[in-house]
Design an enzyme around this catalytic site. Structure first.
Site, PDB file in Angstrom:
ATOM      1  N   HIS A  13       0.810  -1.218   0.000  1.00  0.00           N
ATOM      2  CA  HIS A  13       0.000   0.000   0.000  1.00  0.00           C
ATOM      3  C   HIS A  13       0.848   1.275   0.000  1.00  0.00           C
ATOM      4  O   HIS A  13       0.340   2.346  -0.305  1.00  0.00           O
ATOM      5  CB  HIS A  13      -0.983   0.000   1.184  1.00  0.00           C
ATOM      6  CG  HIS A  13      -0.367   0.294   2.521  1.00  0.00           C
ATOM      7  ND1 HIS A  13      -0.029  -0.682   3.436  1.00  0.00           N
ATOM      8  CD2 HIS A  13      -0.039   1.474   3.109  1.00  0.00           C
ATOM      9  CE1 HIS A  13       0.469  -0.121   4.524  1.00  0.00           C
ATOM     10  NE2 HIS A  13       0.476   1.190   4.351  1.00  0.00           N
ATOM     11  N   ASP A  30       0.205  -7.572   1.528  1.00  0.00           N
ATOM     12  CA  ASP A  30       0.661  -6.180   1.666  1.00  0.00           C
ATOM     13  C   ASP A  30       2.184  -6.080   1.651  1.00  0.00           C
ATOM     14  O   ASP A  30       2.775  -5.306   2.404  1.00  0.00           O
ATOM     15  CB  ASP A  30       0.101  -5.542   2.942  1.00  0.00           C
ATOM     16  CG  ASP A  30       0.162  -4.016   2.903  1.00  0.00           C
ATOM     17  OD1 ASP A  30       0.242  -3.458   1.787  1.00  0.00           O
ATOM     18  OD2 ASP A  30       0.150  -3.383   3.969  1.00  0.00           O
ATOM     19  N   SER A  78       4.760   2.586   7.918  1.00  0.00           N
ATOM     20  CA  SER A  78       4.421   1.452   7.052  1.00  0.00           C
ATOM     21  C   SER A  78       5.594   1.069   6.167  1.00  0.00           C
ATOM     22  O   SER A  78       6.180   1.905   5.484  1.00  0.00           O
ATOM     23  CB  SER A  78       3.217   1.803   6.175  1.00  0.00           C
ATOM     24  OG  SER A  78       2.058   1.945   6.935  1.00  0.00           O
TER      25      SER A  78
END
Length: 451
Positions: free
Chosen positions: A105, A135, A209
């Site tokens: 993402h 992911d 992230s």
């Protein structure tokens, strides 16, 4: 002693005590205080900041056609676009070849990706491969002068282990936080993903992230991926993709140029106490097989419709989500031991997983197809038994999710016109503001309206 004298003495003693303990001692019992600084100095150069640029079509705040007509607002101009930038993190895992692991993402739909090293050097990066369901994405940069982080065994991680989270929170650059492993095997964080998260209370915030979760040996044990928060900031509940999964995805991308996910070839539904009573079985957990694909691994292993799968490789299976995760985290060709119940008898069988054949195509974001499909990712299903367009991912709370489109759905027709590839979907969508999608979900069909 008077009350005033006693109070004065107490305040004096408290002041002396506070002064003595205002600063931490330099040593305890002759030994220097432990510090994480040597560990951080060793591992921090392997963590990079990621800057992603992408071009988005501008949306009018009065985008609804009926709204504009009612209030006499002119049609919104088309063709305008704007460039937006976002920040994330990544981990160098192979300095020799310039390979960097991050989250899918973080780099999804990126037009340009740049990474910044600890010494502030900036490099251009390209996506080698990416997997929305776990992911995980793999990037590559010029390998000169890089430092990598050794990949540890996430299977050896235990609740209570100390860990460090290193990344780029809120675009602040290399930041280190510490905590412990709070839980293992977390699922249900993303409605449509394949999950086996490590939970930690090490502070993870937006921008972390794709960063590193590091053990006290200086090994990568997870890729920081998600948080639970009502405010968007850290509340002590963060999640990381285990290094075992991340390295498996990386190896498949490097070996095959794609992710070859294992396929059992069954449709399933959860068994709970209520459904167990209806079926007259004593098994109150697991996944009931409601359909088996011809020629699949399940058929080859001798599984049948009405069997209840209760375990995979000694892992208890409580529901259909856990079974989908357990199989989805395996690769094609892997052999799995399946515990199941048939006619009240517990049995075990060994199955060799097939391959989930999905041809990934560049530019499959729903944003580029129809506004109502924003947040969904699509791919042309290439398996002979799966004709249509597969939904490979749906973002939580996106327009596509709000219309109940789900990962794993297969679109077979749009506005009563059969579709077998993305080009056909684009052509129909370009001519219609309202779409009626005929969707196959497991063993049933449904119609979903998209506006």
């Amino acid at each position: 002693m008077s009350m005033t004298l006693r109070m004065t003495s107490a305040i004096l003693l408290l002041s002396l005590f506070s002064a003595e303990h205002a600063a931490l001692p330099q040593e305890i019992n002759g030994e220097p205080l432990p510090s994480l600084a040597p560990l951080v100095k060793r591992v921090a150069p392997a963590v990079v900041n990621i800057r992603v640029s992408q071009t988005l079509e501008s949306q009018s705040p009065y985008g609804d056609e009926m709204f504009r007509r009612f209030f006499g607002i002119p049609d919104a101009p088309r063709g305008r676009s704007r460039e937006v930038a976002s920040a994330g993190s990544g981990v160098i895992v192979d300095a020799k070849n310039g390979y960097i692991l991050t989250n899918h993402h973080v780099v999804e739909n990126a037009d340009q990706i740049q990474i910044s090293l600890l010494n502030e050097e900036t490099l251009d990066a390209e996506v080698i491969g990416s997997d929305a369901l776990t992911d995980i994405a793999l990037l590559q940069v010029d390998p000169d002068g890089l430092t990598d982080l050794p990949i540890g065994e996430s299977d050896n991680v235990e609740v209570g282990d100390f860990v460090l989270a290193i990344g780029n929170p809120f675009g602040l650059g290399h930041t280190v936080t510490s905590g412990i492993v709070s839980a293992l095997g977390r699922t249900g964080i993303s409605r449509n993903g394949i999950e086996d998260f490590i939970q930690t209370d090490a502070s993870i915030n937006p921008g972390n992230s794709g960063g590193a979760l590091v053990n006290m040996r200086g090994e990568l044990v997870g890729i920081n991926s998600a948080i639970i928060s009502r405010t968007g900031g850290n509340v002590g509940i963060g999640f990381a993709v285990p290094s075992k999964i991340a390295s498996s995805i990386m190896r498949q991308i490097l070996d095959f140029g794609e992710v070859r996910r294992g396929l059992l070839g069954v449709t399933i539904q959860t068994i709970d106490k209520e459904s167990a009573k209806a079926l007259g079985t004593q098994v109150d957990h697991g996944a009931l097989i409601t359909g088996i694909e011809p020629g699949s691994a399940a058929e080859e292993a001798g599984l049948r419709v009405d069997d209840i799968i209760t375990g995979i490789d000694d892992q208890r299976i409580d529901n259909n989500r856990e079974l989908a995760n357990a199989i989805g985290l395996k690769g094609s060709g892997d052999k799995v031991e399946i515990d199941y119940v048939r006619n009240g008898q517990r049995q075990t069988v060994l199955a060799e997983l097939g391959q989930r054949l999905v041809q990934q195509i560049v530019g499959t974001s729903g944003t580029n197809i129809h506004p109502g499909l924003k947040g969904a990712q699509f791919a042309t299903a290439s398996a002979s038994s799966t004709r249509g367009i597969e939904v490979t991912d749906v973002e939580i709370d996106s327009p596509a999710a709000q219309r109940d489109l789900r990962a794993g759905d297969v679109i077979t027709a749009v506005n009563r016109q059969p579709v077998q590839n993305l080009q056909q979907l684009r052509e129909i969508s370009s001519r219609n503001r309202i779409l009626f999608l005929l969707v196959r979900r497991g063993d049933r069909q449904l119609m979903i309206q998209i506006r």
